[in-house]
Design a protein around this motif. Structure first.
Motif, PDB file in Angstrom:
ATOM      1  N   UNK A 169      26.328 -20.273 -22.334  1.00 50.13           N
ATOM      2  CA  UNK A 169      27.587 -19.796 -23.065  1.00 50.13           C
ATOM      3  C   UNK A 169      27.052 -18.238 -23.668  1.00 50.13           C
ATOM      4  N   UNK A 170      25.943 -18.326 -24.572  1.00 50.87           N
ATOM      5  CA  UNK A 170      25.422 -17.256 -24.857  1.00 50.87           C
ATOM      6  C   UNK A 170      25.290 -16.013 -23.893  1.00 50.87           C
ATOM      7  N   UNK A 171      24.680 -16.322 -22.789  1.00 49.73           N
ATOM      8  CA  UNK A 171      24.433 -15.347 -21.698  1.00 49.73           C
ATOM      9  C   UNK A 171      25.826 -14.935 -21.463  1.00 49.73           C
ATOM     10  N   UNK A 172      26.767 -15.664 -21.128  1.00 48.87           N
ATOM     11  CA  UNK A 172      28.102 -15.189 -20.861  1.00 48.87           C
ATOM     12  C   UNK A 172      28.787 -14.371 -21.643  1.00 48.87           C
ATOM     13  N   UNK A 173      28.591 -14.766 -22.832  1.00 49.18           N
ATOM     14  CA  UNK A 173      29.207 -13.942 -24.073  1.00 49.18           C
ATOM     15  C   UNK A 173      28.520 -12.452 -24.098  1.00 49.18           C
ATOM     16  N   UNK A 174      27.314 -12.617 -23.909  1.00 53.07           N
ATOM     17  CA  UNK A 174      26.667 -11.393 -23.877  1.00 53.07           C
ATOM     18  C   UNK A 174      27.094 -10.529 -22.591  1.00 53.07           C
TER      19      UNK A 174
ATOM     20  N   UNK B 196      35.393   0.421 -22.568  1.00 52.79           N
ATOM     21  CA  UNK B 196      36.137   0.972 -23.536  1.00 52.79           C
ATOM     22  C   UNK B 196      35.403   2.313 -23.959  1.00 52.79           C
ATOM     23  N   UNK B 197      33.989   2.481 -23.716  1.00 53.61           N
ATOM     24  CA  UNK B 197      33.321   3.509 -23.961  1.00 53.61           C
ATOM     25  C   UNK B 197      33.355   4.642 -22.602  1.00 53.61           C
ATOM     26  N   UNK B 198      33.406   4.115 -21.642  1.00 55.26           N
ATOM     27  CA  UNK B 198      33.353   4.731 -20.509  1.00 55.26           C
ATOM     28  C   UNK B 198      31.695   4.878 -19.907  1.00 55.26           C
ATOM     29  N   UNK B 199      31.527   5.436 -18.807  1.00 55.26           N
ATOM     30  CA  UNK B 199      29.880   5.555 -18.489  1.00 55.26           C
ATOM     31  C   UNK B 199      29.129   6.416 -19.664  1.00 55.26           C
ATOM     32  N   UNK B 200      27.938   6.070 -19.699  1.00 52.88           N
ATOM     33  CA  UNK B 200      27.111   6.936 -20.547  1.00 52.88           C
ATOM     34  C   UNK B 200      26.553   8.200 -19.750  1.00 52.88           C
ATOM     35  N   UNK B 201      26.389   9.282 -20.423  1.00 57.53           N
ATOM     36  CA  UNK B 201      25.864  10.385 -19.614  1.00 57.53           C
ATOM     37  C   UNK B 201      27.043  11.287 -19.017  1.00 57.53           C
ATOM     38  N   UNK B 202      28.269  10.993 -19.193  1.00 58.94           N
ATOM     39  CA  UNK B 202      29.538  11.956 -18.479  1.00 58.94           C
ATOM     40  C   UNK B 202      30.026  12.705 -19.560  1.00 58.94           C
TER      41      UNK B 202
ATOM     42  N   UNK C 250      30.265  -6.026 -20.638  1.00 57.65           N
ATOM     43  CA  UNK C 250      31.447  -5.349 -19.786  1.00 57.65           C
ATOM     44  C   UNK C 250      32.611  -4.776 -20.614  1.00 57.65           C
ATOM     45  N   UNK C 251      32.814  -5.572 -21.636  1.00 61.06           N
ATOM     46  CA  UNK C 251      33.870  -4.626 -22.426  1.00 61.06           C
ATOM     47  C   UNK C 251      33.590  -3.507 -23.031  1.00 61.06           C
ATOM     48  N   UNK C 252      32.236  -3.297 -23.557  1.00 59.44           N
ATOM     49  CA  UNK C 252      31.829  -1.890 -24.065  1.00 59.44           C
ATOM     50  C   UNK C 252      31.693  -0.863 -23.033  1.00 59.44           C
ATOM     51  N   UNK C 253      31.517  -1.506 -21.663  1.00 58.50           N
ATOM     52  CA  UNK C 253      31.378  -0.504 -20.630  1.00 58.50           C
ATOM     53  C   UNK C 253      32.627   0.187 -20.309  1.00 58.50           C
TER      54      UNK C 253
END
Length: 145
Positions: free
Chosen positions: A124-129, A139-145, A134-137
């Motif tokens: 469950x910890x791995x799944x939540x991580x 809502x923040x968009x790809x890094x470096x653009x 995924x949630x962070x990606x």
């Protein structure tokens, strides 16, 4: 002849058991010390509390009651306190014994349930991580653009 082969057979089994990393064994030992120590402290505190309660209550009961009533209450409190203290002590020794067998690689009762719960929790910890990444990606968009 069988007596001479039995220790070698047991040694052979011990050598082929999967070795756990030292860090994992250290965590188990720390858990054992924490659980056993806290139960032993609880046992000692119960004993001290019983003695203090008897020290305070006995003179008051003698002054305000007939002689036999406070004596009976004092004996009851003494017996209950020592039984509770002994019970906590036995529980602490039992827990320490179980954890010692678990840490040393023996298979005490309940190990399967403990390992199953540990695996479910890790999963469950791995799944939540992964979900958090995924949630962070998203809502923040790809890094470096």
């Amino acid at each position: 002849m069988a007596e001479g082969q039995q220790p070698q057979h047991m040694l052979h089994q011990l050598q082929h058991q999967p070795q756990q990393p030292p860090r994992y064994q250290a965590v188990k030992a720390a858990t054992a010390a924490t659980a056993g120590g806290s139960l032993l402290i609880l046992s000692g505190l119960t004993l001290v509390g019983t003695v203090i309660a008897l020290t305070i209550a006995t003179p008051l009961l003698v002054i305000f009651s007939p002689v036999l009533v406070p004596a009976a209450i004092a004996v009851f409190l003494l017996v209950v306190g020592f039984l509770a203290s002994s019970g906590f002590g036995v529980a602490a020794v039992t827990v320490l014994s179980w954890i010692y067998r678990y840490v040393t690689g023996r298979h005490p009762p309940g190990t399967d349930q403990l390992e199953s719960a540990r695996m479910k929790l890790a999963s469950k910890a791995r799944e939540m991580k992964d979900r958090a990444e995924q949630f962070g990606q998203q809502h923040t968009g790809p890094q470096g653009t």
